[in-house]
Scaffold this active site. Structure first.
Site, short mmCIF file in Angstrom:
data_model
loop_
_atom_site.label_atom_id
_atom_site.label_comp_id
_atom_site.label_asym_id
_atom_site.label_seq_id
_atom_site.Cartn_x
_atom_site.Cartn_y
_atom_site.Cartn_z
N ARG A 182 11.62 -6.41 4.67
CA ARG A 182 11.44 -4.96 4.54
C ARG A 182 12.34 -4.21 5.51
O ARG A 182 12.54 -4.61 6.66
CB ARG A 182 9.98 -4.58 4.83
CG ARG A 182 9.75 -3.08 4.85
CD ARG A 182 8.31 -2.71 4.67
NE ARG A 182 7.50 -3.00 5.85
CZ ARG A 182 6.19 -2.75 5.91
NH1 ARG A 182 5.56 -2.27 4.85
NH2 ARG A 182 5.52 -3.03 6.99
N ARG B 159 -9.47 0.81 9.02
CA ARG B 159 -9.10 -0.58 9.30
C ARG B 159 -10.21 -1.33 10.02
O ARG B 159 -10.05 -2.52 10.28
CB ARG B 159 -7.84 -0.61 10.17
CG ARG B 159 -6.53 -0.69 9.39
CD ARG B 159 -5.40 -0.51 10.38
NE ARG B 159 -4.20 -1.22 10.07
CZ ARG B 159 -3.13 -0.66 9.49
NH1 ARG B 159 -3.16 0.58 9.11
NH2 ARG B 159 -2.04 -1.37 9.31
N LYS C 131 0.83 -1.21 0.00
CA LYS C 131 0.00 0.00 0.00
C LYS C 131 0.87 1.26 0.00
O LYS C 131 0.63 2.18 -0.77
CB LYS C 131 -0.93 0.02 1.24
CG LYS C 131 -1.88 -1.15 1.31
CD LYS C 131 -2.83 -1.06 2.50
CE LYS C 131 -2.14 -1.11 3.87
NZ LYS C 131 -1.59 -2.43 4.22
N ARG D 253 11.36 -2.23 11.01
CA ARG D 253 10.28 -1.76 11.87
C ARG D 253 10.05 -2.77 12.98
O ARG D 253 10.12 -3.98 12.75
CB ARG D 253 8.98 -1.64 11.05
CG ARG D 253 8.88 -0.34 10.29
CD ARG D 253 7.71 -0.30 9.33
NE ARG D 253 6.44 -0.76 9.87
CZ ARG D 253 5.28 -0.61 9.22
NH1 ARG D 253 5.25 -0.02 8.03
NH2 ARG D 253 4.15 -1.06 9.74
N ARG E 27 -0.35 -8.97 13.30
CA ARG E 27 -0.94 -8.03 12.34
C ARG E 27 -1.79 -8.75 11.30
O ARG E 27 -2.83 -8.25 10.89
CB ARG E 27 0.16 -7.20 11.67
CG ARG E 27 0.77 -6.18 12.62
CD ARG E 27 2.12 -5.71 12.14
NE ARG E 27 2.03 -4.87 10.98
CZ ARG E 27 3.03 -4.73 10.09
NH1 ARG E 27 4.16 -5.39 10.24
NH2 ARG E 27 2.87 -3.93 9.06
P1 AMP Z 1 0.89 0.56 8.83
O1 AMP Z 1 2.11 1.38 8.57
O2 AMP Z 1 -0.32 1.02 8.03
O3 AMP Z 1 1.14 -0.91 8.68
O4 AMP Z 1 0.49 0.81 10.38
C1 AMP Z 1 1.39 0.46 11.42
C2 AMP Z 1 0.64 0.33 12.73
O5 AMP Z 1 0.04 1.61 13.08
C3 AMP Z 1 -0.51 -0.66 12.75
O6 AMP Z 1 -0.09 -2.01 12.98
C4 AMP Z 1 -1.35 -0.12 13.93
O7 AMP Z 1 -0.75 -0.43 15.18
C5 AMP Z 1 -1.23 1.39 13.72
N1 AMP Z 1 -2.29 1.90 12.81
C6 AMP Z 1 -2.14 2.45 11.57
N2 AMP Z 1 -3.32 2.79 11.04
C7 AMP Z 1 -4.26 2.44 11.96
C8 AMP Z 1 -5.68 2.50 12.00
N3 AMP Z 1 -6.39 2.98 10.96
N4 AMP Z 1 -6.32 2.05 13.11
C9 AMP Z 1 -5.63 1.58 14.18
N5 AMP Z 1 -4.29 1.43 14.19
C10 AMP Z 1 -3.60 1.87 13.10
#
Ligand code: AMP
Length: 215
Positions: A126, A87, A13, A155, A166
């Site tokens: 990654r 989400r 994404k 990360r 996740r």
């Molecule tokens: P991402 O970079 O999109 O994979 O997001 C990394 C982490 O940020 C996720 O595993 C969640 O802990 C938190 N996070 C990001 N977006 C959301 C969301 N819309 N709702 C809740 N937690 C989020």
């Protein structure tokens, strides 16, 4: 153009959003990036989010809602690609209601899909740039040789226990959103297996089709 990119962690994404920014001039709104920046700054929101992110769990919805809505408002409610939000069904209702109340409803929800084995391989390989947040893949998109090694990080949520968490969270809470957006006539599924350019072309054909229809 108002697009949400949706899909499991590791679907690409962020990478695809970055290309849409570069090629179509859209703004990129990533709740993951906003949350990581808040954690780095140790702001109150960041301090609240830290443990959730590290463990691969969802941050409380209200916290993310404010971050997403503020970012959308900052970009004038239009010409953006949002990734990582919504989400949950609750977040989807918030986002749709928020955009509709500003007369700018969501136009496409692009759902990137790919097999779990590829997700796990992508996430474990990654790495990110400590300062810019740019994504790399140790085999397919290695960090340039002139970037010092201590600038390249894994990360904390790309470690095996967090990856599994996740994926579970995605399956239980986020994947059901596909049906939600299908019912709202917004969902297009995009095969996310292939090169970055191949996936970009699939996305572009969906978006360009819409641009032609609009004229
Ligand atoms: P991402 O970079 O999109 O994979 O997001 C990394 C982490 O940020 C996720 O595993 C969640 O802990 C938190 N996070 C990001 N977006 C959301 C969301 N819309 N709702 C809740 N937690 C989020």
């Amino acid at each position: 153009m108002r697009i949400a990119l949706f899909g499991p962690p590791g679907a690409g994404k962020g990478t695809q959003a970055a290309l849409l920014v570069k090629r179509l001039g859209l703004a990129h709104i990533s709740t993951g990036n906003i949350i990581r920046a808040a954690i780095k700054q140790d702001s109150p929101a960041g301090a609240e989010a830290r443990a959730y992110v590290r463990e691969g769990r969802l941050v409380p919805g209200k916290l993310v809602r404010k971050m997403a809505e503020d970012a959308i408002a900052d970009h004038g409610y239009d010409n953006f690609v949002i990734d990582g939000y919504p989400r949950t069904t609750e977040q989807a209702n918030w986002l749709e209601g928020f955009l509709e109340s500003h007369g700018r409803p969501l136009e496409h929800v692009l759902s990137l899909y790919l097999p779990d084995a590829i997700i796990i391989e992508r996430l474990s390989r990654r790495r990110i740039h400590r300062e810019t947040g740019e994504n790399f893949h140790l085999d397919f998109k290695p960090p340039p040789a002139d970037v010092p090694a201590d600038m390249i990080l894994q990360r904390s949520d790309d470690r095996p226990e967090a990856i599994q968490r996740r994926l579970d969270v995605y399956r239980e809470q986020t994947h059901p959103l596909e049906d939600h957006f299908r019912r709202h006539g917004l969902l297009v599924r995009i095969d996310a297996v292939g090169s970055v350019e191949e996936v970009h072309e699939r996305i572009k054909s969906v978006i360009t089709g819409n641009l032609v229809n609009e004229r």
